[in-house]
Every structure is written in structure tokens, then in C-alpha cells.
Design a protein around this motif. Structure first.
Motif, short mmCIF file in Angstrom:
data_model
loop_
_atom_site.label_atom_id
_atom_site.label_comp_id
_atom_site.label_asym_id
_atom_site.label_seq_id
_atom_site.Cartn_x
_atom_site.Cartn_y
_atom_site.Cartn_z
N GLY A 113 0.79 -1.22 0.00
CA GLY A 113 0.00 0.00 0.00
C GLY A 113 0.82 1.26 0.00
O GLY A 113 0.26 2.37 -0.08
N TYR A 114 2.15 1.12 0.08
CA TYR A 114 3.04 2.29 0.17
C TYR A 114 4.19 2.18 -0.84
O TYR A 114 4.57 1.08 -1.26
CB TYR A 114 3.62 2.41 1.57
CG TYR A 114 2.58 2.59 2.65
CD1 TYR A 114 2.00 3.83 2.89
CD2 TYR A 114 2.16 1.51 3.42
CE1 TYR A 114 1.05 3.99 3.88
CE2 TYR A 114 1.20 1.66 4.41
CZ TYR A 114 0.64 2.91 4.63
OH TYR A 114 -0.32 3.07 5.61
N GLY A 115 4.77 3.34 -1.18
CA GLY A 115 5.94 3.36 -2.04
C GLY A 115 5.72 2.61 -3.34
O GLY A 115 4.79 2.89 -4.09
N GLY A 116 6.59 1.65 -3.59
CA GLY A 116 6.50 0.85 -4.81
C GLY A 116 5.76 -0.46 -4.62
O GLY A 116 5.84 -1.34 -5.48
N ILE A 121 -3.21 1.01 -2.50
CA ILE A 121 -4.02 -0.23 -2.46
C ILE A 121 -3.73 -0.91 -1.13
O ILE A 121 -2.74 -1.64 -0.98
CB ILE A 121 -3.66 -1.18 -3.63
CG1 ILE A 121 -3.77 -0.45 -4.96
CG2 ILE A 121 -4.57 -2.41 -3.61
CD1 ILE A 121 -3.25 -1.25 -6.14
N PRO A 122 -4.55 -0.66 -0.10
CA PRO A 122 -4.24 -1.15 1.24
C PRO A 122 -4.35 -2.67 1.37
O PRO A 122 -5.09 -3.32 0.64
CB PRO A 122 -5.29 -0.45 2.13
CG PRO A 122 -6.42 -0.18 1.20
CD PRO A 122 -5.82 0.11 -0.14
N MET A 123 -3.58 -3.19 2.29
CA MET A 123 -3.69 -4.60 2.68
C MET A 123 -4.01 -4.58 4.17
O MET A 123 -3.14 -4.32 5.00
CB MET A 123 -2.38 -5.35 2.40
CG MET A 123 -2.45 -6.84 2.71
SD MET A 123 -0.89 -7.70 2.29
CE MET A 123 -0.97 -7.67 0.49
N ILE A 124 -5.26 -4.81 4.50
CA ILE A 124 -5.75 -4.61 5.87
C ILE A 124 -5.19 -5.64 6.84
O ILE A 124 -4.80 -5.32 7.97
CB ILE A 124 -7.29 -4.63 5.90
CG1 ILE A 124 -7.85 -3.51 5.01
CG2 ILE A 124 -7.80 -4.48 7.33
CD1 ILE A 124 -7.36 -2.13 5.37
N PRO A 205 -3.76 12.21 -0.49
CA PRO A 205 -2.69 11.39 -1.08
C PRO A 205 -2.96 9.89 -0.89
O PRO A 205 -3.57 9.48 0.10
CB PRO A 205 -1.45 11.83 -0.31
CG PRO A 205 -1.76 13.20 0.16
CD PRO A 205 -3.23 13.21 0.45
N SER A 206 -2.50 9.10 -1.83
CA SER A 206 -2.74 7.66 -1.80
C SER A 206 -2.19 7.01 -0.53
O SER A 206 -2.79 6.07 0.01
CB SER A 206 -2.10 7.01 -3.03
OG SER A 206 -2.68 7.49 -4.21
N SER A 207 -1.05 7.52 -0.04
CA SER A 207 -0.47 6.94 1.17
C SER A 207 -1.36 7.18 2.38
O SER A 207 -1.50 6.31 3.25
CB SER A 207 0.92 7.53 1.43
OG SER A 207 0.85 8.94 1.59
N LEU A 208 -2.00 8.36 2.44
CA LEU A 208 -2.93 8.64 3.54
C LEU A 208 -4.18 7.79 3.45
O LEU A 208 -4.74 7.37 4.46
CB LEU A 208 -3.31 10.12 3.53
CG LEU A 208 -2.44 11.07 4.34
CD1 LEU A 208 -2.97 12.49 4.23
CD2 LEU A 208 -2.40 10.66 5.80
N SER A 209 -4.63 7.53 2.23
CA SER A 209 -5.79 6.66 2.04
C SER A 209 -5.50 5.26 2.56
O SER A 209 -6.32 4.65 3.25
CB SER A 209 -6.16 6.61 0.55
OG SER A 209 -7.27 5.76 0.34
#
Length: 312
Positions: A113-116, A121-124, A205-209
Motif C-alpha cells: 500500500g506504500y511506495g512501490g 491499495i491497502p492490505m488490511i 494522497p494515496s499513502s494517507l488513504s
């Protein structure tokens, strides 16, 4: 009449613009820390840091990005796992440290879900995150005999603890820094809930999401780990600030109570320390990393000597 209306609109517009500027100011760092491949490699391009490799490896369910300095099979592997929202860029200063590079091969991994590693796209599931990150560690480990020390910061500490629970055979040393470990013992920003829903989730930002989605599941994920702490047998250091307002100090005490099978347990509460220990107390962090590297290196030497004695 029209002049008065324009004045009223202007007066309303000023606070709105100021609010937007403030939001951009607060949010921008979270997008800036999601470095590209080029930015990461450029940070180590001077030639002063030895062998540098940036790549991607398929875990159990996600392709993850990693950055590694050094591939010396005689040295331990020191793994860095970042918190939320962040990426491998969080560890650049630590990985540039000559004393750590002289002692170990350094490996930073972008969590899912972060960087590369699928930004936005989170992984809960922490279990699934641990499974994917552990697969990268196993792939970068040069042999089954190479000692591994894992340093996890904040929610990266949660994932690090889960790796040590589920894969104790690959974790010899563990540093849990400002880590989220106890259910319900952390602060949640009021804006986390509304910005987790569409369309507001598309405006941040995607990282905050990704971080929002993780945050709202922390309690459930930590509850799932409660009965697994006794699986950890690695030498462990718990480092936490007494004034940490984001991940509350009871997290450290909770973990200490649970780590009944750790080879060795060191618990250090940093007086007046907050959540940003990596910036405020880098020397202390390095001191404990060197201690863990000493521990795992000595363990291997003692183990090898004992095996040689038995063969005689």
C-alpha cells in the motif's frame, strides 16, 4: 449592493483559501515521502555506500519493492519496516550510517500500500502483510544461517511483531520502536473516518488513504495478535516515548507483559520522548541495533562452536 456582496464573498473566500493552504501544507509531506525508484537510488548514488540494489519481489499475494545495501554473507541482515503513512524513504538516513553498514547488510521494504508496493491499495490484514514481507526477507537472506534483525517503527512495528510471531525461524533480533501493539491504546484523528469514504478518499494522497484504511482496522488486527505473542523467541528491544500522544505508552508495557519467551527483553521508555524517536534519538536507536547485532552474531558463534564440539 453588488459591492457589498462582493465584499462578503471576499471575506468568506479568505478563510476558505487559508484552510485549503493549511491542508496542503499538512498533507504534502505524506505524498513527498512516497519516493520513486529514481529518487531512492539517487539517495545512494554517490558511490560511498557500497553495493546498492533496488528491486521488486513477489510475496504471497503482492509484489513488494525493496532497497538493499550490501550483500556480504558473513554479515547479519538488518531489516527496516516503516510505519503509516511512509515508505522506504523513511530509512534513508539510518541506512547511510557507516557504523550500521559496516556491521550488517541493510534491507528496507515498502509495506503493501506504500511506495512501490501498490501505492494506495491497502492490505488490511496484518497477518497477510507479515506473510508478504517475510517472503521478501527470506528471498534476500543469503542462507538459513544468516542472522536477521528486524527494526519496525510505529505500525511497521506491528507488522514486525507479527512476522516474529508467525515466522520465528527467520527473526533472531527485534526492535519495536513506538510500535502499536495493544488494542485501543492509540489516537485516531477525527478526519480519519470521513476521509476513508468516497469521494473524500479521492482528495487525499494515496499513502494517507492506505493509512486511513489500516488505522480503522487496528483494533481488530491487534486483537487477533493477543494470543500469539508467546511465539516470539527473538532477543527483543521495546523502545517507546513516555509522551507519545499517537501510540500511547501502555503499548510498550502490554508487549513486555506478553513477551514471555523472548530470548532477552530490554524495555526502554524515553523520558519526554514522543512518536518521532527516529528523528529525536537516532543515536539511541543505533545503540540498540548494535546491541541486537552483537546478540545475534554471538548466538551464531556459540551455536556453531557447540555443534563443532558435538561432532568431536
Amino acid at each position: 449592493m453588488f459591492s457589498k456582496k462582493r465584499n462578503y464573498l471576499f471575506l468568506l473566500l479568505i478563510p476558505l483559501l487559508l484552510f485549503i493552504a493549511y491542508v496542503v501544507y499538512r498533507v504534502k509531506p505524506f505524498s513527498d515521502n512516497q519516493w520513486s525508484d529514481q529518487q531512492l537510488t539517487a539517495a545512494f548514488s554517490s558511490g560511498a555506500y557500497g553495493q546498492v540494489e533496488l528491486g521488486y519481489l513477489r510475496g504471497s499475494s503482492r509484489k513488494l519493492r525493496f532497497l538493499q545495501l550490501g550483500q556480504d554473507s558473513s554479515k547479519p541482515l538488518l531489516v527496516f519496516i516503516h510505519g503509516s503513512p511512509s515508505s522506504s524513504s523513511f530509512w534513508v538516513t539510518m541506512m547511510r550510517d557507516s557504523s550500521l553498514r559496516s556491521r550488517a547488510n541493510l534491507l528496507a521494504i515498502d509495506r503493501p500500500g506504500y511506495g512501490g508496493s501498490g501505492l494506495g491499495i491497502p492490505m488490511i490484514s496484518v497477518r497477510e502483510q507479515a506473510e508478504n514481507v517475510a517472503a521478501v526477507i527470506a528471498a534476500r537472506r543469503m542462507s538459513d544461517e544468516q542472522p536477521v534483525v528486524v527494526h519496525g517503527s510505529s505500525y511497521g512495528g506491528t507488522v514486525s511483531a507479527r512476522i516474529a510471531m508467525d515466522y520465528p525461524e527467520i527473526v533472531d533480533g527485534l526492535l519495536l520502536q513506538s510500535a502499536s501493539m495493544a488494542p485501543r491504546e492509540e489516537y485516531t484523528y477525527w478526519i480519519t473516518h470521513p476521509t476513508s469514504y468516497w469521494p473524500l478518499s479521492k482528495l487525499i494522497p494515496s499513502s494517507l488513504s492506505t493509512a486511513n484504511n489500516e488505522k480503522l482496522s487496528h483494533e481488530e488486527q491487534l486483537e487477533e495478535m493477543v494470543d500469539e505473542w508467546d511465539n516470539i523467541d527473538a532477543s527483543t528491544v521495546i523502545l517507546h516515548g513516555t509522551d507519545d500522544w499517537l501510540i500511547y505508552p501502555p503499548n510498550a508495557y502490554f508487549a513486555c507483559d506478553q513477551l514471555i519467551n523472548a530470548e532477552e527483553l530490554v524495555h526502554h521508555m524515553v523520558d519526554k520522548g514522543q512518536h518521532d524517536l527516529i528523528f529525536r534519538t537516532p543515536k539511541l536507536l543505533k545503540r540498540y541495533l548494535h546491541k541486537l547485532l552483537n546478540d545475534v552474531t554471538n548466538e551464531r558463534i556459540v551455536g556453531a562452536a557447540a555443534g563443532a564440539g558435538e561432532s568431536l
